[in-house]
Design a protein around this motif. Structure first.
Motif, PDB file in Angstrom:
ATOM      1  N   PRO A 102       6.366  31.895 -54.894  1.00 12.96           N
ATOM      2  CA  PRO A 102       6.129  30.570 -55.634  1.00 12.96           C
ATOM      3  C   PRO A 102       7.087  29.535 -55.421  1.00 12.96           C
ATOM      4  CG  PRO A 102       6.686  32.647 -56.958  1.00 12.96           C
ATOM      5  CD  PRO A 102       6.567  33.001 -55.436  1.00 12.96           C
ATOM      6  N   GLY A 103       6.736  28.343 -55.337  1.00 12.27           N
ATOM      7  CA  GLY A 103       7.499  27.143 -54.806  1.00 12.27           C
ATOM      8  C   GLY A 103       9.165  27.348 -55.477  1.00 12.27           C
ATOM      9  N   CYS A 104       9.259  27.501 -56.643  1.00 12.58           N
ATOM     10  CA  CYS A 104      10.541  27.566 -57.285  1.00 12.58           C
ATOM     11  C   CYS A 104      11.725  28.573 -56.585  1.00 12.58           C
ATOM     12  CB  CYS A 104      10.400  27.784 -58.630  1.00 12.58           C
ATOM     13  SG  CYS A 104       9.713  29.357 -58.986  1.00 12.58           S
ATOM     14  N   ILE A 105      11.227  29.630 -55.687  1.00 12.59           N
ATOM     15  CA  ILE A 105      12.124  30.433 -55.111  1.00 12.59           C
ATOM     16  C   ILE A 105      11.904  30.256 -53.697  1.00 12.59           C
ATOM     17  CG2 ILE A 105      12.134  32.122 -57.088  1.00 12.59           C
ATOM     18  CD1 ILE A 105      10.590  33.961 -55.358  1.00 12.59           C
ATOM     19  N   ARG A 106      11.296  29.227 -53.086  1.00 14.35           N
ATOM     20  CA  ARG A 106      11.322  29.262 -51.593  1.00 14.35           C
ATOM     21  C   ARG A 106      12.602  28.638 -51.018  1.00 14.35           C
ATOM     22  NH1 ARG A 106       5.470  27.941 -48.875  1.00 14.35           N
ATOM     23  NH2 ARG A 106       4.387  29.383 -50.498  1.00 14.35           N
ATOM     24  N   LYS A 107      13.106  29.128 -50.201  1.00 10.60           N
ATOM     25  CA  LYS A 107      14.118  28.526 -49.355  1.00 10.60           C
ATOM     26  C   LYS A 107      13.662  27.451 -48.612  1.00 10.60           C
ATOM     27  CE  LYS A 107      16.366  33.136 -48.435  1.00 10.60           C
ATOM     28  NZ  LYS A 107      15.143  33.994 -48.118  1.00 10.60           N
ATOM     29  N   ASP A 108      14.735  26.363 -48.085  1.00 13.38           N
ATOM     30  CA  ASP A 108      14.222  25.075 -47.490  1.00 13.38           C
ATOM     31  C   ASP A 108      13.462  25.377 -46.397  1.00 13.38           C
ATOM     32  OD1 ASP A 108      15.784  23.707 -49.326  1.00 13.38           O
ATOM     33  OD2 ASP A 108      17.363  23.178 -48.192  1.00 13.38           O
TER      34      ASP A 108
ATOM     35  N   VAL B 234      11.053  36.100 -59.029  1.00 12.33           N
ATOM     36  CA  VAL B 234      11.573  35.040 -59.763  1.00 12.33           C
ATOM     37  C   VAL B 234      12.438  35.199 -60.919  1.00 12.33           C
ATOM     38  CG1 VAL B 234      10.809  33.028 -60.963  1.00 12.33           C
ATOM     39  CG2 VAL B 234       9.397  34.058 -59.337  1.00 12.33           C
ATOM     40  N   PRO B 235      13.897  34.864 -60.697  1.00 15.30           N
ATOM     41  CA  PRO B 235      14.857  34.883 -61.733  1.00 15.30           C
ATOM     42  C   PRO B 235      14.199  34.347 -63.165  1.00 15.30           C
ATOM     43  CG  PRO B 235      15.520  33.294 -60.055  1.00 15.30           C
ATOM     44  CD  PRO B 235      14.374  33.975 -59.519  1.00 15.30           C
ATOM     45  N   ASP B 236      14.760  34.933 -64.130  1.00 14.55           N
ATOM     46  CA  ASP B 236      14.341  34.755 -65.640  1.00 14.55           C
ATOM     47  C   ASP B 236      14.354  33.195 -65.814  1.00 14.55           C
ATOM     48  OD1 ASP B 236      13.627  37.042 -66.314  1.00 14.55           O
ATOM     49  OD2 ASP B 236      15.475  37.642 -67.366  1.00 14.55           O
ATOM     50  N   GLU B 237      15.265  32.604 -65.274  1.00 13.44           N
ATOM     51  CA  GLU B 237      15.644  31.163 -66.047  1.00 13.44           C
ATOM     52  C   GLU B 237      14.486  30.101 -65.164  1.00 13.44           C
ATOM     53  OE1 GLU B 237      17.822  32.864 -64.110  1.00 13.44           O
ATOM     54  OE2 GLU B 237      18.607  31.869 -62.223  1.00 13.44           O
ATOM     55  N   LEU B 238      13.894  30.599 -64.122  1.00 16.73           N
ATOM     56  CA  LEU B 238      12.896  29.938 -63.450  1.00 16.73           C
ATOM     57  C   LEU B 238      11.394  30.081 -63.697  1.00 16.73           C
ATOM     58  CD1 LEU B 238      14.292  29.597 -59.817  1.00 16.73           C
ATOM     59  CD2 LEU B 238      14.688  27.957 -61.564  1.00 16.73           C
ATOM     60  N   LYS B 239      11.120  31.282 -64.738  1.00 15.39           N
ATOM     61  CA  LYS B 239       9.896  31.933 -64.978  1.00 15.39           C
ATOM     62  C   LYS B 239       9.000  30.698 -65.921  1.00 15.39           C
ATOM     63  CE  LYS B 239      10.841  36.833 -65.148  1.00 15.39           C
ATOM     64  NZ  LYS B 239      10.745  36.821 -63.670  1.00 15.39           N
ATOM     65  N   ILE B 240       9.855  29.894 -66.434  1.00 15.01           N
ATOM     66  CA  ILE B 240       9.244  28.882 -67.369  1.00 15.01           C
ATOM     67  C   ILE B 240       8.582  29.321 -68.757  1.00 15.01           C
ATOM     68  CG2 ILE B 240       7.647  27.057 -67.859  1.00 15.01           C
ATOM     69  CD1 ILE B 240       8.193  25.992 -65.014  1.00 15.01           C
ATOM     70  N   SER B 241       7.306  30.144 -68.359  1.00 14.54           N
ATOM     71  CA  SER B 241       6.869  30.957 -69.699  1.00 14.54           C
ATOM     72  C   SER B 241       6.270  32.446 -69.032  1.00 14.54           C
ATOM     73  CB  SER B 241       5.561  30.072 -70.184  1.00 14.54           C
ATOM     74  OG  SER B 241       4.430  30.181 -69.158  1.00 14.54           O
ATOM     75  N   THR B 242       5.987  33.080 -69.995  1.00 17.72           N
ATOM     76  CA  THR B 242       5.560  34.678 -69.452  1.00 17.72           C
ATOM     77  C   THR B 242       4.225  34.760 -70.110  1.00 17.72           C
ATOM     78  OG1 THR B 242       7.933  35.311 -69.706  1.00 17.72           O
ATOM     79  CG2 THR B 242       6.226  36.793 -69.690  1.00 17.72           C
ATOM     80  N   LEU B 243       3.193  35.528 -69.444  1.00 19.49           N
ATOM     81  CA  LEU B 243       2.012  35.934 -69.840  1.00 19.49           C
ATOM     82  C   LEU B 243       2.143  36.988 -70.823  1.00 19.49           C
ATOM     83  CD1 LEU B 243       0.652  33.911 -67.600  1.00 19.49           C
ATOM     84  CD2 LEU B 243      -0.925  35.781 -67.522  1.00 19.49           C
ATOM     85  N   GLY B 244       1.691  36.845 -72.018  1.00 21.74           N
ATOM     86  CA  GLY B 244       1.653  38.041 -73.023  1.00 21.74           C
ATOM     87  C   GLY B 244       2.840  37.825 -73.890  1.00 21.74           C
ATOM     88  N   GLY B 245       3.640  36.514 -73.516  1.00 20.76           N
ATOM     89  CA  GLY B 245       4.819  36.295 -74.363  1.00 20.76           C
ATOM     90  C   GLY B 245       4.577  35.285 -75.743  1.00 20.76           C
ATOM     91  N   GLY B 246       3.370  35.259 -75.836  1.00 14.27           N
ATOM     92  CA  GLY B 246       2.966  34.359 -77.101  1.00 14.27           C
ATOM     93  C   GLY B 246       2.850  32.950 -76.689  1.00 14.27           C
ATOM     94  N   ALA B 247       2.349  32.289 -77.804  1.00 15.99           N
ATOM     95  CA  ALA B 247       2.092  30.693 -77.764  1.00 15.99           C
ATOM     96  C   ALA B 247       3.625  29.984 -77.253  1.00 15.99           C
ATOM     97  CB  ALA B 247       1.740  30.106 -79.099  1.00 15.99           C
ATOM     98  N   VAL B 248       3.174  28.945 -76.491  1.00 16.37           N
ATOM     99  CA  VAL B 248       4.477  28.296 -76.122  1.00 16.37           C
ATOM    100  C   VAL B 248       4.530  27.090 -76.917  1.00 16.37           C
ATOM    101  CG1 VAL B 248       5.475  27.093 -74.183  1.00 16.37           C
ATOM    102  CG2 VAL B 248       4.403  29.090 -73.562  1.00 16.37           C
ATOM    103  N   ILE B 249       5.828  26.938 -77.439  1.00 15.67           N
ATOM    104  CA  ILE B 249       6.358  25.842 -78.125  1.00 15.67           C
ATOM    105  C   ILE B 249       7.451  24.973 -77.296  1.00 15.67           C
ATOM    106  CG2 ILE B 249       7.451  24.946 -80.287  1.00 15.67           C
ATOM    107  CD1 ILE B 249       6.609  27.661 -81.732  1.00 15.67           C
TER     108      ILE B 249
END
Lengths: 339, 343
Positions: free
Chosen positions: B117-123, A239-254
């Motif tokens: 994960p849904g976010c990286i699935r192709k169509d 999963v590319p970084d921009e799609l990760k949303i948040s990360t386990l162990g990265g701390g509280a999410v604001i």
């Protein structure tokens, strides 16, 4: 007995209490709060715990939803199989062939169509939810009807356990959020720090449209609110970084925004500053996909300044929601410092 | 031991194909007390032998397969997740967010299987199951820590959860086919050793799920006078095959097939009738899809019968049986073992 930390989270995760049937978890929460706050259950089942003001400061509501995805029994057929309607968004492929529980104590298996009769298509696609039934172990209809009836509620079965550095269980993101509220109540009650009135709302129906939070914020009419919940963490390989949303162990999410909430910029800045000043690990997230309780609380009555503080959660809406205990501690610490 | 205790003890052992000896000590500690000798052959079968007190007793071979389906580690990602492949037909429908156990070196690690994960699935991947080859396993550890215990080839199985539903239904992983092993153990436990009419060679065979690769070696070496194979079969569920799937609660399943020995099968049916043991007949095609197909024509030929126990949800982590059917099957096997003239 009052439970703390992971033991408290475990107990909360293992309680079966789906949207619309939150009584079991509500009773447990009231028991854990004990005399540390004045508690009541409102007209829609929310647990409202109030700590009076000790200073002239804005009234704050801190809320977390206590319900979880589940299902309602729609039919008990002639063979004693239990058919149901699900809600709350657990995908069928995370239910079929897994364990569940109805009425809190009747264990069941969610069916998987026998492999010897699957068509090619059925081998590659998830089973439609309406083709899955619950097997409670009943020789006939009468035996099944003695334990389960139309209208009864069920959920995935309890399954809390440790996974390496993390823990997993059903409804873990939201129930760990409830644990964070309970522990905050205890620390506020034990501290002599001055604060305005604080209303802790453990809300109902968070998985089906945030109706509990809507009523709680109307009744409490707070000036400020902190919305606590699990937030998706797609921090898995590929999963590319921009799609990760948040990360386990990265701390509280604001959170800056979610799908239907613009969190109050001034309060968000305050939360970020507070985390930095107190050395609390945090990650700032502009999340898109989730509709949290902030969506209804922010526009309650004349409006309310909301912030969202969340626990990063992998595999949301499954029996294996996974969180990091360190992130949970960070969320507790950040809420504690903010009030 | 209670039937369900035997089932849990045997089925919860790790015996993924290729690793049938991994928990051999635990298996032998459990089963050996009921037998005279245990032999482990060169391919991975466990053979438990119990001799008759009668002179010149014939040899009866009873086979159940001890292997189970599972996954195997094929790589570790930089993040410490495991990439896996299927060993013996794991159903892709069961893997998303499934609870698994990684049988690492000196340590078993609990884990969670994850689909794409849904976010990286192709169509063209949306709305579809992730193939087993693209499944990852999350053990919640970083790569350095994982590598201490896990390597290419480490077996991974569904986490062992066992429990009772209502009306004597019992569920857990790997009832296929260790449930039948448990029934035979129960049979030997309940029979009077003085009455044992045959030298019993009980094989908990390996590698059935990957193409029936090992049972013939055991049958060839032992050269029995007759064989009874036991395997689980489909219990009739909604959407099952009416008329051919077996009834849960219908008792021990006795199969008819042109490859099976008619006299031995008729004798077993007579034993069931004589002792009023609930049974039901399963009409198989030419092949049975079980080890019976392999055993019947080994060496100079072995007259073979096939028994079974119906289960729900075959090849899932929650295979479900009815304890009454297990007990009926155990009783039938015990009576057959004591029946003069059966073979």
């Amino acid at each position: 007995m009052k439970l703390h930390g992971l033991e408290l989270i475990r107990a909360l995760s293992d309680i079966s209490a789906p949207s619309g049937c939150e009584g079991r978890v509500a009773d447990f929460i009231i028991g854990q709060i004990g005399g540390d706050a004045k508690t009541q259950i409102d007209r829609v089942g929310n647990v409202i715990a109030t700590i009076p003001a000790t200073a002239d400061a804005p009234k704050t509501m801190i809320c977390a939803h206590m319900d979880e995805p589940g299902f309602i029994v729609k039919d008990v057929d002639g063979d004693g199989k239990v058919w149901f309607k699900s809600f709350g968004g657990v995908p069928s492929e995370r239910m079929s062939g897994r364990r569940g529980v109805i009425n809190g104590d009747v264990f069941c298996i969610f069916s998987a169509k026998p492999i010897h009769v699957l068509s090619g298509d059925e081998r590659t696609k998830p089973t439609p939810m309406d083709k899955i039934y619950a097997e409670i172990g009943a020789k006939d209809k009468d035996s099944a009807a003695a334990k389960v009836k139309v209208g009864d509620y069920g959920t995935l079965a309890p399954s809390f356990c440790g996974i390496g550095k993390y823990v997993k269980g059903k409804a873990l993101g939201s129930r760990a959020s409830c644990a964070a509220l309970i522990e905050t109540i205890r620390s506020v009650a034990a501290s002599d720090k001055k604060h305005g009135e604080i209303v802790f709302a453990f809300t109902t129906r968070g998985e089906v449209g945030n109706m509990g939070a809507e009523v709680a914020s109307f009744v409490a009419s707070p000036e400020r609110a902190i919305i606590v919940d699990g937030i998706q963490a797609y921090d898995t390989p590929d999963v590319p970084d921009e799609l990760k949303i948040s990360t386990l162990g990265g701390g509280a999410v604001i959170s800056g925004i979610d799908a239907k909430t613009i969190f109050a910029p001034a309060r968000v800045d305050e939360a970020v500053k507070c985390a930095e000043e107190n050395g609390i690990k945090y990650q700032y997230v502009v999340r898109q996909s989730q509709v949290g309780e902030g969506a209804v609380v922010q526009r309650s009555l004349g409006g309310c300044e909301c912030i969202g503080i969340s626990i990063p959660t992998r595999y949301k809406k499954s029996a294996s929601e996974m969180i990091s205990p360190a992130d949970y501690e960070a969320v507790c610490a950040l809420i504690g410092k903010l009030i | 031991m209670e039937t369900k205790e035997i089932i849990r003890a045997v089925c919860s052992l790790m015996s993924i194909n290729g690793y049938e000896y991994a928990e051999s000590d635990k298996l032998c500690a459990l089963v050996s007390p009921y037998f005279d000798v245990v032999e482990r052959d060169s391919v991975g079968n466990h053979i438990f032998i119990k001799r008759s007190k009668k002179k010149n007793a014939k040899k009866l071979f009873i086979d159940t397969h001890f292997d189970e389906i599972g996954l195997m580690v094929k790589g570790i990602t930089n993040e410490g997740f495991l990439r896996v492949c299927s060993v013996g037909g794991v159903d892709a429908r069961l893997l998303p967010c499934a609870e698994v156990t990684v049988y690492g070196k000196g340590k078993t690690l609990p884990g969670v299987a994850l689909d794409k994960p849904g976010c990286i699935r192709k169509d063209d991947e949306r709305g579809k199951l992730t193939p087993v080859t693209d499944i990852l396993v999350d053990v919640g550890l970083d790569k350095t820590e994982v590598s201490k215990y896990v390597d290419i080839g480490t077996p991974v199985g569904f986490a062992p959860f066992y429990g009772e539903l209502g009306d004597g239904y019992y569920f857990g992983k790997a009832l296929d086919d260790k449930l039948c092993s448990a029934a035979v153990i129960k049979a030997v436990e309940m029979l009077d050793p003085e009455k044992l009419a045959y030298d019993l060679y009980f094989s908990m065979s390996c590698r059935e799920e990957v193409g029936h690769r090992a049972v013939s070696a055991a049958a060839y070496r032992i050269e029995p006078d007759a064989a009874i194979v036991l395997d689980v079969t489909f219990g009739l569920a909604p959407e099952g095959k009416k008329g051919s799937d077996m009834k849960m609660g219908g008792g021990a399943v006795i199969s008819l097939s042109v490859i099976l020995d008619k006299t031995l099968t008729d004798n077993i049916i007579a034993v069931a009738k004589e002792n009023e043991i609930p049974y039901q007949i399963c009409l198989e095609g030419v092949g049975t899809g079980t080890h019976a197909d392999d055993v019947a024509f080994v060496g100079r030929g072995i007259p073979t019968a096939l028994l079974g126990i119906p289960i729900y949800f075959m090849h899932t982590p929650v295979e479900t049986t009815l304890l009454d059917d297990v007990d009926s099957t155990a009783k039938l096997v015990a009576e057959c073992l004591c029946k003069e003239g059966l073979i």
